[in-house]
Every structure is written in structure tokens, then in C-alpha cells.
Design an enzyme around this catalytic site. Structure first.
Site, PDB file in Angstrom:
ATOM      1  CB  ILE A 131      -0.893   0.026   1.255  1.00  0.00           C
ATOM      2  CG1 ILE A 131      -1.767  -1.224   1.330  1.00  0.00           C
ATOM      3  CG2 ILE A 131      -1.723   1.309   1.287  1.00  0.00           C
ATOM      4  CD1 ILE A 131      -2.927  -1.250   0.377  1.00  0.00           C
ATOM      5  CE1 TYR A 133      -4.233   3.717  -0.313  1.00  0.00           C
ATOM      6  CE2 TYR A 133      -4.921   3.175   1.915  1.00  0.00           C
ATOM      7  CZ  TYR A 133      -5.104   3.075   0.554  1.00  0.00           C
ATOM      8  OH  TYR A 133      -6.164   2.360   0.072  1.00  0.00           O
ATOM      9  CB  SER A 166       3.683  -3.409   5.274  1.00  0.00           C
ATOM     10  OG  SER A 166       3.164  -2.413   6.112  1.00  0.00           O
ATOM     11  CD  GLU A 249     -15.926  -8.860   6.692  1.00  0.00           C
ATOM     12  OE1 GLU A 249     -16.139  -9.820   7.395  1.00  0.00           O
ATOM     13  OE2 GLU A 249     -16.352  -8.761   5.520  1.00  0.00           O
TER      14      GLU A 249
END
Lengths: 396, 377, 396, 377
Positions: A131, A133, A166, A249
Site C-alpha cells: 500500500i 498511502y 509494508s 471489513e
């Protein structure tokens, strides 16, 4: 009301347990890595195991069948997640991220080609995303993204820096949020791209975490060309898409199951260990502390069950997920802290040390738990969400 | 009543801070944490030149006759800078018993060499029960023709790996009471039959397993009177406990300073995060924990320094400071977020030491047991 | 460093103790009222006792001798306050307010006539003030005061409403903050007046507190005429004057001493009470809880000592007082809560009930402690002060 | 899995809330709190018309055969509205033992009259030790010619002051075990030798001292089998504990609702106080405490309702809910400030009940003892 799982669900739980008993490699049990503890070996084992899970359809059991999923019910997914975590299966954060954040967003906003290409491979365990971000000056505050993407022919050209990515050194793709309109207000003008990590111009620099492992990275983008077809969803609509994706979720059941296992092991230890001539389990302070952990983890578990149950009812949990995550993350720290305290000097021993007990899991957890509930989506922000979205308190 | 330090102590504090910042930068701390020995002979020599190892020992033994309170001030700064190495074990666990109960000859033999940095000592007390009570001592020293033969396993012995001498608490008889048959023996760490294995701890301090396998020492190596070691051990433990609190106070103060600085400068949502009420309140609670630790610790250290009864005060200081230091580091990590989770940041170094400090010499529940006795419970 | 009191101070402590032993009326010991528990009888006893304290110079020991004080050292005042609280002398909140807030402000900002007239009488125990700061829409937020004072000849005419005025029904004067310039910014335009409570136009309406006592009042001002000479300090400078006054030596030592006494009584109770065939004092959970209270109260005491010590060094404590108050107020609640828990069902019994133990002090305290650290100057605001003034964190 | 209430339960909940808001406004709550009896026969009659007292008893005894879970839903609403009076003691402490172990004759005699509101019962269990264990029962019932003579003092007996009958747990033999010689006896509260003194509590519930001074009852008044009362008492206690949790969940929910409403509307420093981060975080923690209480309680209630083993679940529910309710009310008071410190505000009514709820049937430490046993400790 019925707090039981159905017979079919119980049978499924048994099936998962049996399968895990067979399939978790012995070497993994010996390695016993905690969260944020990937080594090259454990990563390799995990990737193997992902494919096995993928074969069963259990890696991305929620996906539509046409994209490699099982369309498993919410309750069964809950059970699966609980058993995977309780039995310490080789499923790391990287899968959680890819399966639970990336694909759902692709399925929601992506083109048919993107769905076919990525979702299916993710479900098989072939593809891992990282990711992109966070940036050095934008941790909790995604709207402050500065990394730029500029149109150039059939491509976008990306320049900038991401941080806390990560497994970026191991991932196949990056799920990248960048600014495509620098003149728009902060929350507008952000777009999301799928970027092949092998693209020239990408430099990955490790950040060693306090467990002494390489999980996080800084990722530098230097004139990285990404084809326009890798834009996901609408241009400049990225902040919204990411906000939705972050809301997917997020299963706190894994943490609750992890705690459960550790609390049980601490109880075993207390039963088996003699201190001052009597079993530690007879020490009223130890009993009180372990019982309180059990009670609190029951709360954590019910909060997690609640999320799955709401989904199963067609409801869309919002602040309830925040509450569940805040609670379980703080409980994880307490579990580690109280667990170490119960072990006394033995609790300080690190993995691999002579005399270490419970495979030094409490010591490791006392470090890894420092990563939960901090940074982006910190517990402070989650509590704001509970107050504002859940309780209707005014933002200003 | 005077809750402030004396001018000399302020000077000691400042010079210690300056020295440590210069001679033991965090880079060296990390290097030592990662090294095998956890000890820098070079730094040790420089510390000896500062007179630190001899600070509390009488001048006739090469010391400078400082007070226990002076030592607390020094340890506070060492905690602030998280100085690695054997200072604590050598001076407090090793030096104090000799100063307290050693013969003139023993004092002359060990203290000057401790003070000038040429000899390292530690105390081999705890065993596999990991408890600080007399009953936990099972290591036996059997008398045989003017010698003693020592057998047993000591565990969690600080810095034994670099110690020249071990002061071993051993059972020399079968008294009615667990306390009544213990003896201190000074053992050369290179004696045949001594086996020292450093353990791996998350604080990366150097706690060791020390096995005594038919180790033979002369009866001249007895420190103090045979079978009467326990009151000495208790006194050393009490002093070591408050000394450890002083270290922790310094550490907690450093965490507070580090966190507040970060909160002032880190911008999120277009504001310094230190302007958010949640962060402000965390910091306020940290400050409260630090000042509480400071006062309880210095009160106990002052009483100790004055030779006043201090058992309950020391237990109070440890019960509070051990838990407070952990709370402070946890909030520090919470406020720092991801950056604090990296090896490169210093925060985790403090967190690790907070965990170790909480345990050593008995955790908060243990200390509260002592406090309760003081309350007549 | 020296944590001892000097010989002179210790002698003073003995003197105070001896005197209190003689002078605290037996009836007061029987009544044993807690904070916010004034009845007509206890008020009458307290007023008598105030005069006795006044005769000794111990009511307002800090004041200059020319205004009835003793100019007692800070440390002796600390000792006096500690002994008064520990021995449960009949000194209520009303004295604290009058002596510690009103006179210091008068001495700082008042005219010579005001100093002579009020300070001396307060020091003798003849005069009690109530405070008129809070209004229905301005609890923690003094700057929002709406009660108006308008010049009219030699007087000001006051209209408006105050709330939470403790002992307004018993006080001789009100120390009143009103708005004198409605057009100025919020913090400007406020002035402070001394208002005789017998002035026509003042209506006092009781607010019964949860201890079922009448301590608080609403006070209505309906064309109340106050001579201009009763203006304290500069017109429109009131907010600043009040802020300074709120900052005066607020002694938290009283709370710490009160807790100390109660913790000791709980320990006595635990020693003397048998439960499950053994003294309660042998129950490890009870021991742990009582020890922790003792430790925490030692922190509270040291924080209070620190304030007095700073004054004695000519330093002016600011955030340190906030810290001390936050800590001791929350500790008082914990003491009440844990105390009640240790007493079990007996802890629930209210004063006057058959079977009540420790004169039901814990039950009463569990109610009265709800008033500490809330409302104006709440612990939330105190923590802001610690962060901003004490630690230099940015306001915005 | 279904974590929601059934449609019928939702209806029961709504109708109970509506009924209580209408028939038991806070004004009546205060009036009853302040009254001598703490009981309104008029309200009681109306509740009987709702079928509440017979809710969980079989239809043949005038009940409506509802489940224990239905009862929990009702108690939740009673807690929300802090209904005063003897419902809990009459139905749960009085009615359950009769339903569990009464003879057909006893059931026919008492349950229909309980259900129609004409008879009040309570359980006289605890004594001056204030403990819920069998050994604490010292009150003796001595057999004599087909009669029993009862002597002893019961303490903290809920609502005995308005009870028509007391179910007394008495010692009828000298068994080896404290548990093995206890018997339940139904005693007319107006029997000669029964002396009932209400105690004054801060919750203003009606806990009483009940003295039995040579009280004579027929052996027909034995409930269940002689000397075998303890398992029944344990079952009643377990059910009463979870029932009390249900009440507390409702109370905690009311406190949360009340506080959030206040924080939304109260303006300070030109903003609603609910927009301050500190207040938001308090409210978030309150919500988390409430939902945790709700799930643990309903899980235990559901298990109880289904006849599944629930000892550990009940203990977990009580350990958590008792402490959570106190935390929630304390934060409620913190947020409300001065207004919450006045008699006129409702907050303190909840706080008082939270304190009482925490104690009755064993506090959190006691419950954690049971949880620990469940953990095999």
C-alpha cells in the site's frame, strides 16, 4: 438471539482445524513468528501457504466466484479468520492488506480487465500488493498526499515518496495514492493507481522495525511511468475511494483469537509453574489478572462477532469496526504487559535465549503490540469516529 | 524541607549529562546494545576518570566519599541517556556489599580497583525461581578444609559476562530459617567450574546464567560473616531498588522530553499534533507520572542517603516508578506512531529498559506487598 | 535535598495537633460531615470554630499582619492545612474560598479601604464571601459572563443570574464577576464587585446537592444597586483579575490529608475485620489495593508539598498546581471507589444506618468526590493547562 | 448466530419502555426513593396487568411461560428507567426458587399470587459476613415435633420490608461440608419473632436486616428437600447475577444516552462540549463499555435461557458489567459537571444504582475468582 454457530458452521470450523493441523508446516511452528516478524524463510513459507489457502478458496473466500472467491458466508469467514489466527497459520499482514483492502476496492471501482487480472491472481495467492498511502508529512492525514502523477501520452509519470509501505520489497504491485490535481482542494485531486513494483524508477529502502525485521519501507518514485489503464476508478476521486476501502471489513477477530491463544497459554504456564512453593495458578493476584484478561478478550471477541453478524444481516458496520479495533488493540498491549509481568524475569527473555519460556512470545508481543492502534487510523482517530459517526457528537 | 538538589548535585547532573551526550551518543548505545559484551572498556575508562565508579566509596579506598543521593543524581542522568554497560552491577551490586561488610583487606583489594575502573564485579543472587527471597537461594557452598566448594545455578545475574569477580550468595548450612544460613563469597569469574552464559533479553541488558560446578574458593573469600549474609543482601537490594528507580526516573524524563518535542513539531491535519486535546492530555498524564516518580524516588534515595529507615519508601518508589515508566513509554509510542516503531528511533530503547526496570528487584505487586506490611496489613 | 520539616515546623505541627485535640467540638466528631455536607448545625459549629481559628491567627495565616494575618511561612501553612484536614477540623469549602481566593485578590487589586475593611474581618472569621462567577451558560467559560452592571450615578445597577454559588444563602458578601462593557471582546469588559448579600434585589434559590444538602445556590440580581466604591481593581479588567485569583495557592494538601486518614482507617478496618475465617488484611487483593492507594497518596502528598516548597523558594507554581489538583481529585474518587469495594455490602450503608461502618464515610465520599475535578476548572481544562503552560505544547 | 432480539422481544422492549416512561416517570422514581417503603402498590398493580411478574412462570401457575431471555429484556428496560421497588426480589429471588424446587402445592399457592401482584416474596440469604457462600449461613432452623424453630440474623435482604414471605436459607444440620446442611424455608413475614429493619443505603434500595428470634414454622414450609438447598441457592444466585447485569446494561445505556445528549447541546467556549476531543473520547469509551456489557450479559442470559452451563459466562458478565457501569456513570458525571451533582438531575440516581449493582451477588474480584476457576486456575 442465538450465540451458537449453526451446525454447518461448526462443521466448517472442524474442517478448517483439521486442515490446518495437517497443513501448517512444522518449521513454521518452530519459527513461531509474530506480527511484523517476516524473515526471508518465513516469507517463503507464508507464500507457499497462501497458495495452499488459495487452492482451497480460503485466501479470499469473500470474493465472487468468477474472480476466484468462494462467496463464503460472513459467519464462515469469521470462523476461518478465527481459526487461522488461533492456530497461528502462516498468514501475514501482507495478505490481510491485499485481500481485504485492495481487491474489494478493485471490485468496486476497477475496470473489468483489472478485476479479472488482479482479483483472480490475488485469490490464488499469486499476487501480493503493498500500500502506498502514507508520506513523510502525511501519516494519519491521507489528504495531504504530495506524490504527484502527471499525464504524459498514454502514461502517468509519478514522482514522490511514500513511507511505511509494508512488504514493498516483496510485493508485486503497489496500490498507490497520488495527487493528480495539485490545484484542487486537499481532498479532491487524489487518484489511485496499480503500479508494478518492477517499473523502472522505483527505489525501495528498508526501514527496520523494533523487532529487528524488515517489514516497512520507504518507496521513492522517480519519473515512474504507469500506463493510464492502471488508474483505478475515477481520476481525482481517490480520496473517496481510499476512504471507502479503509472502511472495508477490518476483521479484529484475528487479534482476539491471537490473544485468546496467549491467555490460554499463560493459564497453562501458571498451572505448571511453581513459585514460592505453590503453583503460580494459586496466586490470587495472578488469578485475578488472568481472569480479567479472559473477560476483556470475551468483550473483544463479541465485538468482532458483532461485525460479522451485522454484515450477515446486510448491515454495514462503520463506527462498530472502529470500536472493535480500539478495544482489541489496547487489549493486546495489556495482554502483553500483564503476561510479561506474570512471567517475571523469564518474560524478558527474547526468542532464542536459553531459559526462554512460551517461546518468548510475550516479549515479542510486547514489542509488536506497540504498532497496533498507532499511526494512520490511530486509536485517537478511531475514537473520534466512534464519537462523531457512532454517537452523533458534533465535529466542531 | 528542600526538594531541590544542592549546587554540587546540579553540577554533577549537568556534567554527567554533558559527558554522556558527548561520550555515549545514542549511536554508541545502539552499538553496545548490539555487541556481544554490552560494555565499552574505552567509555569505562573515561567514566573512571570522572570518578563515577568511586563516587560513593570513602576516599581511603580510592573513592570520593559522595552520598547515596549523589549517586541517585548520577543514575538519573545515566537513565536519561540510557547508558549501557556494567555500572549498575559493578558499583551497586558489586561494590556496595564490599563497602558494607568487607574486611579492611577486602575493601583495600577491591574498592580502589573498582573506583579506578580496572575491576568489574557483580552479585550472583537470583536462581531459577527468579525470586528475590532468601528461600530461593539453593546454591550450596560446602566447607572442606578451609575451602568452600560451590555448586548451583544462578540466573538473571546482571553483567556477569564481563565481571572479574562474582559475589555469590550461597547456602552454607541448614538453618531453621531460609535466611539464617546464607553466606557471601567472592569468586573469581575465571575460576575453574564457573560457566557464564549471557541470556538474550528484550532490554538487551546482559543478564546471565552462572553455573557453579564444584567451584573451589578459599574461606578467605567469605565476605562478611558466614551464615549472616541475608541482612547484607537485603540492604543491598533495598539500595539497588531505589538506585534502579533513579535510573528509571531519568529514562521517563527523557521519554517525556522526546515526546513533547515531537508533538510540538509534527504536523498533521495542518496543525502540530501537540495541539490536539487527546495528545495534550496524554502528555499531561506523562508529566504527572514523571514528577510522581521523581519525588517518590528522591524521597527514598534521600532517606537511604541519610541512613533513615526507608523500606516502605523504597517499595513505594519502585511500585510507582516501575509502572509509571511503562505507562510513559507506552504513551510515548502512541504519540510517535509509526516512527517510534522503527529501530532507528530511540523510543523503543527506553521502552525496553522500562520493561526490564519494572521486573528487576521485584515488580509492582511485589513492592506493594512490602508497602502493605508497612501499613500494618 | 531534605524531606524533613525543620524542628520549628515539627513543633508547630505538634502545637496545631494539640490545639485541635482540645478545640474540635465532640459534637463535630459525631456529625462527621464530609465536604458539601453543611447543615444548619454544622455550619454553626464551623462559624464558631472559624472565630477560634481566627483568634489564633490560623484562619488566614498567610495575610500580612496589618490585615489580621500571621505572615506564617509557606511550610507552616502547609502543615496547618494538612493537620486541619487530617483531623477533620470544622473548616469548610466556604473558608477556603473566602480566605484563599477573595482576600488575596483584594490585597492585590483592592483599595486601601477594601483591604482594611474586608481582609481583617475575614481573617477574624467574621465574614464569609460567596463567589459569583458561573452562569447557566458559562460554567468552565468565565469569559461568557452575561450578568450586567450599568453605571448609574454613584452606583452600578446589576441584573442577571449566577449559579453554583456555594453558601450564598449563608455568606455575608458576594465576590461577583459581571460584564461592564458589552461591546468589548469577551475577555475584556468584565469587572469584579463586592456585593453585600443583604442588598435589595438579590434572590437566592437553593440547589440541593446529591448529598441531599443545601450548599449551592442560584442567585438572581434584579436591579441590585452597588456603590461604585465596591468595584475591585480596574473596571473591565475583571477577567484578568479573576484568572490571577484562580491561580492563587490552591492547596491540594487538604485532599491528600483527607485521603491519608481514610486509607489508614481502611487499613484498620481490614485488620479488625474477619472475612472467610481470616482477617481481611490477609486477602492479597485487599492488600494490593490498599498498598496502591497508599503509594498514590504519597504521590499526591509530594505534589502538594512541592507547591508549598516552590512558594517558599519564591517561585510561582502554575501548571504544578493543576497537576496536583488533577491527581488528587482523581485519587479521591479511586479511594472512595476502592474503599467501598473493600467494605462490600457494608460500604453501601449510608450515614445513620444500622450496621454502617467507618461512619459511612466511604459511601458519603463516593458521592462528594463526584464534585471534584468537574465543572469550572475541570480536570480537562487543568490538563490543557499542564500541556500548554507546563510543557509548552501549542494552543492551536 | 443471531445477536439481535426477536420481534416479540423488541415489542416487549418497546412496550416496557413506553409503559415505564408513562407510569414510572423520574418524579415517581424520586418519590419512591424517598418514601419509607420504596414500593408503589399502584404501580405494582399496573405492572401485574402487563403480566411482568408472571413473565417467566408457566401458564399453569398464572404466568405467561416466557423465557429467561425475555426477562433479561424486561430488566434491561427496568434498568434503563431505574424502576424502584421489589420486582427483582419478588420475581427472581422469591419466585425462582419456588418455581425451581417448590412442590406442586407450593407452586400453586405462591406463583399465581406473585404473578397477579398480590404477594411479594424475597430471599433471606446473606448474613453479617455479607458473603454469598454457604459457610456464611449461620442462621439455624432446629427441627422440633414437625416444626422448625429459626434463630439468626440475615443482613442485606432486598425489599424484606414489603415482602409477605421470606424464603430463608437456614442451617438444619451439622454436615461435614458447609453446603450439605442447608434448607430453604418459606416464612410468613408477619410471623411472631420476625423483626425487619430497613437499612439506609446510598442506592436507596431497600436492603434490610431480618432477625429471626425463635420463629416457628411448620415443616410443610420447607421448600425443596431438607439439607439440599445449596444447589438451588446457587442456581438462583447465578440467575440473579445475570438478571442484575441486564438491569445494569439498561442503566449504563441510559447514562450514555443522557450524556451524549447533554454533550451535543451544552455550549462552552462557543462550541458544543461534545466537539472537544477529550469529551468525544470519554463518550467513545462509554459506548464501548456499554456494548461490551450488553454482549457479555446477553450471552450469559441466552445460555441461561437455553439451559446451557453458564457459570463462567455469568461471572464474566458480572465482572465486566459491574465495573463498566461504574466507569460509565463516573464519566457521565465528569462530562455533566456541576449539574450532575444536583439532586434534581437524574445522573446520580444511576450512579447510586451502579454502586449497588457492583456489590450485590459478589463484586468483580469475586466474579473473577469464578472465571479463573473456569480457566482451570
Amino acid at each position: 438471539m442465538d450465540f451458537r454457530f449453526s451446525e454447518g458452521e461448526e462443521a466448517f470450523r472442524q474442517q478448517v482445524r483439521q486442515w490446518l493441523k495437517q497443513e501448517i508446516p512444522q518449521r513454521w511452528v518452530e519459527l513461531d513468528p509474530g506480527i511484523w516478524e517476516e524473515t526471508e524463510e518465513s516469507w517463503a513459507i507464508a507464500r507457499q501457504f497462501h497458495r495452499k489457502l488459495g487452492e482451497k478458496g480460503w485466501l479470499a473466500p469473500a470474493y465472487p466466484k468468477e474472480y476466484g472467491g468462494l462467496e463464503l458466508s460472513h459467519m464462515k469467514r469469521l470462523i476461518l479468520a478465527e481459526e487461522l489466527a488461533y492456530n497461528r497459520a502462516p498468514v501475514g499482514v501482507e495478505v490481510e492488506i491485499t485481500v481485504n483492502w485492495v481487491t474489494p476496492a478493485i471490485l468496486l471501482f476497477g475496470t473489468e480487465r483489472q478485476k479479472k487480472e488482479y482479483a483472480t491472481r490475488i485469490a490464488r495467492g499469486d499476487t501480493i500488493f503493498c500500500i502506498g498511502y502514507s508520506e513523510p508529512d502525511a501519516g494519519s492525514d491521507l489528504a495531504s498526499v504530495k506524490t504527484r502523477a502527471v499525464e504524459d501520452g498514454d502514461d502517468y509519470v509519478i514522482n514522490g515518496q511514500k513511507i511505511w509501505c509494508s512488504y514493498a520489497h516483496l510485493a508485486d504491485y503497489c496500490w498507490l495514492a497520488v495527487r493528480t490535481d495539485p490545484d484542487a482542494p486537499k481532498h479532491k485531486g487524489i487518484s489511485v493507481f496499480i503500479v508494478d513494483m518492477k517499473t523502472p524508477g522505483i527505489t525501495v529502502r528498508p526501514l527496520i522495525n523494533i523487532l529487528n525485521h524488515h517489514s516497512f519501507n520507504e518507496v521513492f518514485f522517480d519519473d515512474v511511468r504507469v500506463p493510464k489503464e492502471n488508474l483505478v476508478g475515477q481520476k481525482n476521486n481517490g480520496w473517496y475511494q481510499v476512504a471507502i476501502a479503509l472502511d472495508f471489513e477490518r476483521s479484529s477477530i484475528g487479534w482476539a483469537a491471537t490473544n485468546q491463544r496467549i491467555i490460554e497459554e499463560l493459564a497453562d504456564y501458571a498451572r505448571e509453574t511453581t513459585r514460592n512453593g505453590q503453583p503460580l495458578a494459586k496466586d490470587p493476584l495472578v488469578r485475578n489478572q488472568l481472569a480479567q484478561l479472559a473477560v476483556e478478550n470475551e468483550v473483544a471477541r463479541m465485538m468482532a462477532y458483532r461485525i460479522a453478524w451485522m454484515y450477515s444481516k446486510g448491515l454495514h458496520p462503520g463506527y462498530e469496526s472502529s470500536m472493535s479495533m480500539v478495544f482489541v488493540s489496547e487489549l493486546s498491549r495489556r495482554t502483553a504487559s500483564i503476561g510479561m509481568r506474570i512471567l517475571g524475569h523469564y518474560g524478558e527473555l527474547d526468542r532464542g535465549s536459553k531459559w526462554a519460556v512460551l517461546n518468548a512470545r510475550l516479549a515479542r508481543m510486547s514489542l509488536s503490540a506497540l504498532s497496533i492502534g498507532v499511526g494512520g487510523g490511530s486509536n485517537e482517530i478511531q475514537r473520534n469516529i466512534i464519537a462523531v459517526r457512532g454517537l452523533g457528537l458534533p465535529r466542531k | 524541607m528542600d526538594l531541590g538538589l544542592s549546587e554540587e548535585q546540579e553540577m554533577l547532573k549537568t556534567s554527567a549529562r554533558d559527558f554522556l551526550q558527548k561520550e555515549c551518543p545514542k549511536q554508541l548505545v545502539r552499538q553496545l546494545d548490539d555487541s556481544e559484551e554490552g560494555h565499552s572498556p574505552d567509555l569505562w575508562r573515561k567514566m573512571a576518570e570522572q570518578g563515577w565508579m568511586g563516587l560513593v566509596f570513602p576516599e581511603e579506598y580510592g573513592g570520593s566519599g559522595g552520598s547515596f543521593l549523589d549517586l541517585a543524581v548520577l543514575l538519573d542522568e545515566m537513565g536519561y541517556n540510557i547508558l549501557p554497560g556494567p555500572f549498575f552491577s559493578a558499583v551497586i551490586l558489586g561494590g556496595l556489599p564490599i563497602a558494607l561488610t568487607g574486611s579492611e583487606e577486602q575493601k583495600m583489594e577491591f574498592l580502589p580497583r573498582l573506583a579506578d575502573g580496572t575491576t568489574l564485579l557483580t552479585l550472583a543472587l537470583t536462581e531459577p525461581t527468579a525470586g528475590y527471597d532468601a528461600a530461593s537461594v539453593r546454591t550450596e557452598a560446602t566447607a572442606r578444609n578451609g575451602e568452600y566448594v560451590i555448586n548451583g545455578t544462578k540466573l538473571f545475574v546482571p553483567n556477569a559476562n564481563v565481571a572479574d569477580y562474582l559475589i555469590c550468595v550461597a547456602r552454607t548450612g541448614k538453618g531453621d530459617q531460609a535466611e539464617s544460613s546464607l553466606t557471601l563469597l567472592i569468586i573469581d569469574a575465571r575460576s575453574p567450574g564457573v560457566r557464564i552464559t549471557p541470556l538474550k533479553t528484550i532490554a538487551r541488558d546482559r543478564q546471565c546464567e552462572v553455573v557453579f560446578d564444584n567451584v573451589v574458593v578459599s574461606e578467605k573469600n567469605i565476605l562478611g560473616r558466614p551464615n549472616e549474609a541475608w541482612p547484607i543482601v537485603e540492604e543491598v537490594l533495598q539500595k539497588a531498588t531505589v538506585a534502579k528507580c533513579a535510573e528509571m526516573v531519568g529514562g521517563a524524563q527523557a521519554v517525556l522530553d522526546m515526546t513533547v518535542n515531537y508533538a510540538r513539531e509534527r504536523i498533521q491535519f495542518d496543525r502540530p499534533i501537540g495541539s490536539f486535546q487527546a495528545i495534550q492530555h496524554y502528555c499531561a498524564d506523562m508529566a504527572s507520572d514523571v514528577i510522581g516518580s521523581r519525588f517518590l524516588t528522591y524521597k527514598a534515595a534521600w532517606k537511604t542517603s541519610e541512613g533513615l529507615p526507608a523500606a516502605a519508601d523504597v517499595a513505594m518508589a519502585k511500585a510507582w516508578t516501575g509502572e509509571a515508566y511503562e505507562r510513559v513509554t507506552l504513551l510515548g509510542h502512541q504519540i510517535l506512531g509509526a516512527i517510534g516503531f522503527t529501530m532507528d528511533h530511540d523510543m523503543h530503547l527506553y521502552y525496553r529498559r522500562a520493561k526490564a526496570g519494572q521486573t528487576i528487584f521485584g515488580d509492582a505487586d511485589f513492592q506493594r506487598g512490602i508497602v502493605a506490611r508497612g501499613q500494618g496489613l
